[in-house]
Design an enzyme around this catalytic site. Structure first.
Site, PDB file in Angstrom:
ATOM      1  N   TYR A 210      -6.187  16.846  -1.264  1.00  0.00           N
ATOM      2  CA  TYR A 210      -6.652  18.155  -1.831  1.00  0.00           C
ATOM      3  C   TYR A 210      -7.998  18.175  -2.376  1.00  0.00           C
ATOM      4  O   TYR A 210      -8.523  17.112  -2.415  1.00  0.00           O
ATOM      5  CB  TYR A 210      -5.739  18.945  -3.075  1.00  0.00           C
ATOM      6  CG  TYR A 210      -5.501  17.738  -4.124  1.00  0.00           C
ATOM      7  CD1 TYR A 210      -6.602  17.654  -4.943  1.00  0.00           C
ATOM      8  CD2 TYR A 210      -4.307  17.145  -4.276  1.00  0.00           C
ATOM      9  CE1 TYR A 210      -6.357  16.829  -6.215  1.00  0.00           C
ATOM     10  CE2 TYR A 210      -4.159  16.386  -5.234  1.00  0.00           C
ATOM     11  CZ  TYR A 210      -4.983  16.342  -6.240  1.00  0.00           C
ATOM     12  OH  TYR A 210      -4.778  15.290  -7.330  1.00  0.00           O
ATOM     13  N   CYS A 211      -8.948  19.516  -2.312  1.00  0.00           N
ATOM     14  CA  CYS A 211     -10.142  19.425  -2.620  1.00  0.00           C
ATOM     15  C   CYS A 211     -11.080  18.221  -1.547  1.00  0.00           C
ATOM     16  O   CYS A 211     -11.696  17.352  -2.126  1.00  0.00           O
ATOM     17  CB  CYS A 211     -10.316  18.953  -4.032  1.00  0.00           C
ATOM     18  SG  CYS A 211     -12.183  19.620  -4.707  1.00  0.00           S
TER      19      CYS A 211
END
Length: 272
Positions: free
Chosen positions: A145-146
């Site tokens: 994620y990110c």
């Protein structure tokens, strides 16, 4: 890491010992206002360390997803404080096992070299942990994620992500570091958020999260607490700059802090 990479003096704003609660927009507004004062030469460059009890931070791109407001309400129903940060990146969950780190530095007007500040933060993290692991790598971790070019990982498992906010005369480089707890559990939360917020949007509009690609330092390199990591980071910073306790820095003017909070709330009305 070259000593010239950081200022000779660096204010140390260490709020990580006390886990904050309440509105997650506040620490980002603090960085924004502090950065403006650094840019105008009113405050020294600084490192800001903090943790939050239960928060979920979106990127500006996440805010454009078709069912994002429904997903935000779902998060808030579980007790998460939610905001949208102005420093790029994508969704990140925060809890006491995550140490948040900002380098608030002056930047020459017109200096568009974005990469060097990402690289500075990634190298700072790597050097801080060199006594605990020799396998730290930098590069995008697919499925995390990110995700970004300067993800920091061990054996293909991401534990740190980096974003930055560029002002006219200052740059705020922000990192989240998963120190304690389960990286995969956090990944499952982010995946569930996107499953709801995407509402059938193209996969190109949001990260495709594979929770198993996330891990924490305690899972990767053995027992490590948030306090351990802050200690290692502080030692590394002290070897590169003269760390000045926040109480000894030029006084931070609170004028503008509430305005920055209000501006964020108006731009991203997540508070329902």
């Amino acid at each position: 890491m070259d000593k010239a990479s950081l200022p000779a003096r660096l204010g140390a704003i260490d709020a990580a010992a006390n886990v904050m609660t309440g509105d997650i927009v506040v620490p980002f507004a603090f960085d924004e206002v502090y950065g403006r004062q650094v840019g105008h030469g009113l405050l020294e460059p600084a490192v800001h360390l903090w943790r939050h009890e239960r928060a979920f931070v979106l990127g500006s791109r996440d805010w454009k997803l078709p069912r994002v407001r429904e997903a935000v309400q779902w998060l808030q129903g579980q007790g998460y404080s939610v905001t949208v940060r102005n420093s790029g990146g994508a969704a990140v969950p925060l809890d006491p096992g995550v140490v948040n780190l900002s380098l608030i530095l002056p930047n020459r007007q017109g200096d568009l070299d974005v990469q060097r500040h990402f690289a500075l933060m990634a190298e700072l993290i790597r050097q801080s942990l060199k006594s605990r692991s020799c396998r730290i790598e930098t590069g995008e971790v697919s499925g995390s994620y990110c995700p970004g070019e300067f993800d920091v990982s061990v054996r293909g498992k991401k534990f740190c992500g980096i974003a930055q906010r560029r002002q006219t005369r200052a740059v705020i480089v922000q990192a989240f570091v998963l120190v304690e707890g389960s990286g995969e559990a956090r990944g499952k939360l982010v995946k569930a958020f996107y499953d709801l917020a995407a509402g059938g949007a193209s996969a190109a509009d949001h990260p495709i999260v594979e929770p198993a690609r996330m891990s924490s330092l305690s899972e990767l390199v053995g027992d490590m607490t948030a306090e351990d990591f802050v200690g290692l980071l502080t030692q590394q910073l002290a070897s590169l700059s003269s760390l000045v306790p926040y109480s000894d820095c030029l006084r931070f003017e609170l004028d503008g802090l509430q305005q920055a909070v209000d501006d964020c709330r108006r731009r991203y009305p997540v508070h329902v």
